[in-house]
Design a protein around this motif. Structure first.
Motif, mmCIF file in Angstrom:
data_model
loop_
_atom_site.group_PDB
_atom_site.id
_atom_site.type_symbol
_atom_site.label_atom_id
_atom_site.label_comp_id
_atom_site.label_asym_id
_atom_site.label_seq_id
_atom_site.Cartn_x
_atom_site.Cartn_y
_atom_site.Cartn_z
ATOM 1 N N ASP A 192 0.619 -1.435 0.215
ATOM 2 C CA ASP A 192 0.262 -0.405 -0.366
ATOM 3 C C ASP A 192 1.015 0.996 -0.308
ATOM 4 O OD1 ASP A 192 -2.419 -0.599 0.052
ATOM 5 O OD2 ASP A 192 -2.409 -1.148 2.104
ATOM 6 N N VAL A 193 1.987 1.301 0.679
ATOM 7 C CA VAL A 193 3.663 2.429 0.841
ATOM 8 C C VAL A 193 3.666 2.901 -1.058
ATOM 9 C CG1 VAL A 193 4.762 2.705 1.549
ATOM 10 C CG2 VAL A 193 3.063 1.878 3.253
ATOM 11 N N ALA A 194 4.020 1.405 -1.222
ATOM 12 C CA ALA A 194 4.657 1.419 -2.655
ATOM 13 C C ALA A 194 3.994 1.987 -3.217
ATOM 14 C CB ALA A 194 4.924 -0.124 -3.005
ATOM 15 N N ILE A 195 2.485 1.549 -3.877
ATOM 16 C CA ILE A 195 1.734 2.203 -4.693
ATOM 17 C C ILE A 195 1.462 3.644 -4.617
ATOM 18 C CG2 ILE A 195 1.053 0.201 -5.115
ATOM 19 C CD1 ILE A 195 -1.980 0.714 -3.797
ATOM 20 N N ALA A 196 1.815 3.873 -3.607
ATOM 21 C CA ALA A 196 1.132 5.707 -3.064
ATOM 22 C C ALA A 196 2.055 6.349 -3.396
ATOM 23 C CB ALA A 196 0.370 5.767 -1.818
ATOM 24 N N SER A 197 3.468 5.657 -3.712
ATOM 25 C CA SER A 197 4.700 6.703 -3.320
ATOM 26 C C SER A 197 5.248 7.220 -4.595
ATOM 27 C CB SER A 197 5.582 6.195 -2.388
ATOM 28 O OG SER A 197 5.464 4.859 -2.231
ATOM 29 N N GLY A 198 4.431 6.723 -6.009
ATOM 30 C CA GLY A 198 5.252 7.011 -7.210
ATOM 31 C C GLY A 198 5.535 8.430 -7.867
ATOM 32 N N ILE A 199 4.587 9.305 -7.447
ATOM 33 C CA ILE A 199 4.826 10.920 -7.701
ATOM 34 C C ILE A 199 5.817 10.721 -7.016
ATOM 35 C CG2 ILE A 199 3.490 12.974 -8.016
ATOM 36 C CD1 ILE A 199 2.269 12.459 -9.616
ATOM 37 N N GLN A 200 5.606 10.653 -5.621
ATOM 38 C CA GLN A 200 6.617 11.339 -4.534
ATOM 39 C C GLN A 200 8.394 10.759 -5.207
ATOM 40 O OE1 GLN A 200 3.400 10.115 -3.994
ATOM 41 N NE2 GLN A 200 3.023 10.714 -1.788
ATOM 42 N N ILE A 201 8.632 9.494 -5.216
ATOM 43 C CA ILE A 201 9.800 9.608 -5.568
ATOM 44 C C ILE A 201 10.119 9.681 -6.879
ATOM 45 C CG2 ILE A 201 10.995 7.160 -6.913
ATOM 46 C CD1 ILE A 201 9.036 5.690 -5.144
ATOM 47 N N ILE A 202 9.024 10.181 -7.961
ATOM 48 C CA ILE A 202 10.252 10.904 -8.904
ATOM 49 C C ILE A 202 10.323 12.481 -8.881
ATOM 50 C CG2 ILE A 202 9.443 12.265 -11.194
ATOM 51 C CD1 ILE A 202 9.794 9.238 -11.297
ATOM 52 N N ILE A 203 9.404 13.051 -8.128
ATOM 53 C CA ILE A 203 9.914 14.115 -6.957
ATOM 54 C C ILE A 203 10.943 13.987 -6.409
ATOM 55 C CG2 ILE A 203 8.709 16.436 -5.775
ATOM 56 C CD1 ILE A 203 6.193 15.248 -6.783
ATOM 57 N N PHE A 204 11.174 13.673 -5.727
ATOM 58 C CA PHE A 204 12.384 13.562 -4.835
ATOM 59 C C PHE A 204 13.847 13.652 -5.256
ATOM 60 C CE2 PHE A 204 10.596 12.007 -0.410
ATOM 61 C CZ PHE A 204 11.084 13.304 0.251
ATOM 62 N N LEU A 205 12.972 12.730 -6.879
ATOM 63 C CA LEU A 205 14.486 12.550 -7.844
ATOM 64 C C LEU A 205 14.957 13.933 -8.252
ATOM 65 C CD1 LEU A 205 15.622 10.081 -8.819
ATOM 66 C CD2 LEU A 205 14.217 9.286 -10.161
ATOM 67 N N SER A 206 14.398 14.292 -8.584
ATOM 68 C CA SER A 206 14.043 15.616 -9.171
ATOM 69 C C SER A 206 15.649 16.563 -8.091
ATOM 70 C CB SER A 206 12.783 16.208 -10.685
ATOM 71 O OG SER A 206 12.699 16.583 -9.148
ATOM 72 N N GLY A 207 14.909 16.895 -7.453
ATOM 73 C CA GLY A 207 14.766 17.066 -6.390
ATOM 74 C C GLY A 207 16.501 17.039 -5.286
ATOM 75 N N LEU A 208 16.402 15.373 -6.047
ATOM 76 C CA LEU A 208 18.895 14.847 -5.981
ATOM 77 C C LEU A 208 19.086 15.453 -6.586
ATOM 78 C CD1 LEU A 208 17.242 11.036 -4.517
ATOM 79 C CD2 LEU A 208 18.586 13.504 -3.330
#
Lengths: 308, 334
Positions: A192-208
């Motif tokens: 449940d956690v993994a399927i709710a974090s798709g967008i957040q991962i991309i946003i974090f990645l762009s920040g990194l």
């Protein structure tokens, strides 16, 4: 538009080209202003007002009878399920939002490294944004056949559950398991956690990716370990992204379709036709979420570090 | 200039010896990290893909297979019967055409309007700009469910400033027509429109202003500058917002149920599938009453879900880059 012109005349700020640009600016956002006034403000105020009223739907129109706080009292004291659902849903919101933040930051850190197949992995992590949206999410959580298949796969792949083992270890060591209960629940429901974090991962990645690599090199030369540079460089540099993601996570999670409270509100509204009570319930929930977002964002924004 | 590694002519072990064991340690560490990373990522990817794989395997099974303890994921008898039943029960042929047309129209309208508004917020200064942008944030924050009740009544007894009532004597019931939703989309208040405005504004803010100024100096008006100069630059973000709008509209149940309950759309017929299947199967068997096993219903529901998301998966396979990359290109900040 005359309003704009008057306004700018009074303030002596928008003249000539600037005035023309101000007018075209308003023309550009005009669809939003009209839409907002027509479809947001009125229903917004009306729904707030309705929550203090008894709504009677007749043919051709509806009438409101003012009842004060009765709808709110009903939601809290008479309705057998609402309070329980609200507390459960709110706890879930807090715990899962924290879990989603940690998970997505962790995955983004891994995906920020260079390795073969990175694009594929990133695509897979983003997949749930598309697949697990809207009605599909609600169906997924109701589907017992799928749940049992998942359990079967789990059984055949691992004969011991890690969380169970740790729980047993902690219990025998005399440490209270209750304090870790939510952590274990998160780990058990990592899907449940993994399927709710798709967008957040991309946003974090762009920040990194915006962090200049020279910073890490300098730290490396000064003798900084990777662990230290994570806390001293990576964390401060993406702290504003934390705020954005926290915002997004809570909003997204509070509007999910497998949400008990929202199901309850829709049931009261569409099946029982009690518009006043449904509005009151929606406002309690919305107020609670908003207060939570507000308070936590304030706390996080104090820790945000602005580099430029 | 050609790059040559120091001591590239010597073997690994020789170099390791000169470095005092450091090289080996470093090599082992990096291999170890790669292995751990592979296991972690493989596990997580499998976890995310597993429900889809499960659905695929179940969709080809027969009812007997789900009770058979020997069958786990490969059906003993390959059959496409589930697809046929789910197709009929959801009215798939009609549903997919309706959903396709509707999703494309709505998302085009939404993205067109949000691009205008996002550009206005990014590139112009005008009084009360902060206030209106605050309104966009409010729109992102307010769950549509909060105002659902009054939106429902708003369109049930629709009227423009009392004009319609004055002419025809009663208000218009727009409950089961798609018109309200088109109006809302034109006013940027549809599904997640605040988010699109926010993303598009971010993107335009990061574009350099020189081109625009050159166009102004050459005497182009603001609107033509927008259409001819800025719009081509913003293709990536517009594409991805369109894709998001399309996909989320495809699976949306909330607005579809509220405004389009009467029409056959994939999302609404999928959502009602668990309830409607029992009657459908009984009718198919020629019985008037009875029960259908829950497992069988679930099997058909998963087949139905798969059928609804297959077009999206195909779309994602082709447009994966457009989905993922433009979000990271906007440089979201607060």
């Amino acid at each position: 538009m005359s309003n704009v012109a008057e306004n700018s005349k009074r303030r002596h700020k928008y003249v000539g080209l600037q005035k023309r640009k101000a007018i075209s600016g308003y023309l550009f956002i005009m669809p939003f202003i009209i839409g907002f006034l027509a479809f947001m403000v009125k229903p917004f105020v009306q729904s707030l007002w309705m929550s203090f009223n008894e709504v009677e739907v007749g043919s051709g129109n509806f009438t409101l009878i003012f009842t004060g706080l009765d709808n709110y009292k009903f939601a809290f004291r008479v309705d057998p399920e609402y309070t329980r659902m609200l507390v459960e849903q709110f706890t879930r919101l807090v715990v899962y939002s924290l879990g989603i933040m940690v998970f997505s930051f962790f995955v983004a850190l891994i995906l920020n490294q260079k390795f073969a197949g990175r694009a594929l992995v990133r695509a897979i992590f983003f997949l749930p944004v598309i697949m697990a949206s809207g009605v599909i999410l609600g169906l997924e959580s109701d589907n017992q056949l799928m749940a049992s298949m998942q359990a079967m796969v789990e059984e055949t792949t691992t004969n011991v559950s890690i969380t169970d083992t740790i729980q047993t270890v902690l219990r025998t060591a005399g440490i209270g398991v209750r304090a870790f209960e939510w952590v274990f629940e998160l780990i058990d429901n990592i899907y449940d956690v993994a399927i709710a974090s798709g967008i957040q991962i991309i946003i974090f990645l762009s920040g990194l990716q915006t962090i200049p690599s020279s910073m890490y090199e300098a730290a490396d030369i000064e003798g900084c370990t990777a662990w230290e540079s994570l806390w001293k460089i990576t964390f401060p540099m993406v702290s504003n992204i934390f705020l954005v993601n926290w915002f997004y996570t809570i909003i997204d999670f509070s509007m999910r379709t497998d949400n008990e409270v929202i199901e309850k509100i829709q049931e009261v509204m569409i099946l029982q036709l009690k518009y006043g009570q449904a509005s009151a319930m929606a406002w309690i929930y919305f107020g609670l979420v908003l207060a939570f977002v507000g308070i936590t964002s304030l706390i996080i924004s104090r820790g945000v570090y602005y580099y430029d | 200039m050609t790059k040559t590694k120091v001591g590239a002519d010597r073997s690994f072990w020789e170099r390791n010896k000169t470095s005092g064991g450091y090289l080996l340690k470093k090599k082992l560490l990096s291999v170890g990290i790669s292995v751990v990373r592979f296991i972690l990522l493989f596990g997580m990817c499998f976890m995310i893909l597993q429900p889809i794989l499960n659905k695929i395997s179940v969709s080809f099974m027969k009812e007997a297979d789900i009770y058979n303890p020997i069958v786990i994921s490969i059906p003993s008898e390959f059959s496409t019967e589930n697809y046929r039943i789910a197709w009929d029960a959801m009215n798939y042929g009609k549903g997919i055409v309706n959903t396709l047309v509707f999703s494309i129209l709505i998302s085009l309208l939404q993205v067109a309007m949000c691009t205008l508004v996002g550009y206005g917020f990014a590139r112009f200064n005008f009084p009360l700009k902060k206030f209106w942008f605050g309104c966009v944030m409010v729109m992102i924050l307010v769950p549509p469910q909060t105002i659902a009740t009054s939106l429902y009544l708003h369109f049930r007894f629709f009227d423009v400033l009392g004009i319609i009532k004055a002419i025809t004597g009663s208000t218009v019931n727009l409950r089961n027509s798609p018109l309200p939703y088109f109006l809302m989309s034109a006013g940027c208040t549809g599904l997640k429109n605040g988010l699109y405005i926010f993303l598009i504004r971010q993107f335009f803010r990061n574009l350099p202003g020189d081109l625009e100024e050159a166009a102004y100096v050459d005497g182009l008006g603001t609107f033509r500058t927008f259409i001819q100069i800025m719009l081509p630059e913003a293709k990536p973000i517009i594409t991805s917002c369109f894709l998001f709008a399309f996909v989320w509209q495809w699976t949306d149940g909330f607005y579809s149920r509220m405004f389009l309950g009467g029409r056959t759309l994939l999302s609404t017929s999928l959502a009602s599938l668990p309830d409607s299947l029992t009657n459908f199967i009984l009718r198919m068997w020629g019985q008037t009453s009875g029960t259908v096993a829950v497992g069988y219903i679930n099997m058909l529901v998963s087949t139905g879900t798969l059928m609804v998301i297959v077009p999206l998966i195909i779309l994602y396979l082709f447009a994966q880059r457009a989905f993922v990359e433009s979000i990271s290109s906007t440089g979201i900040k607060m």
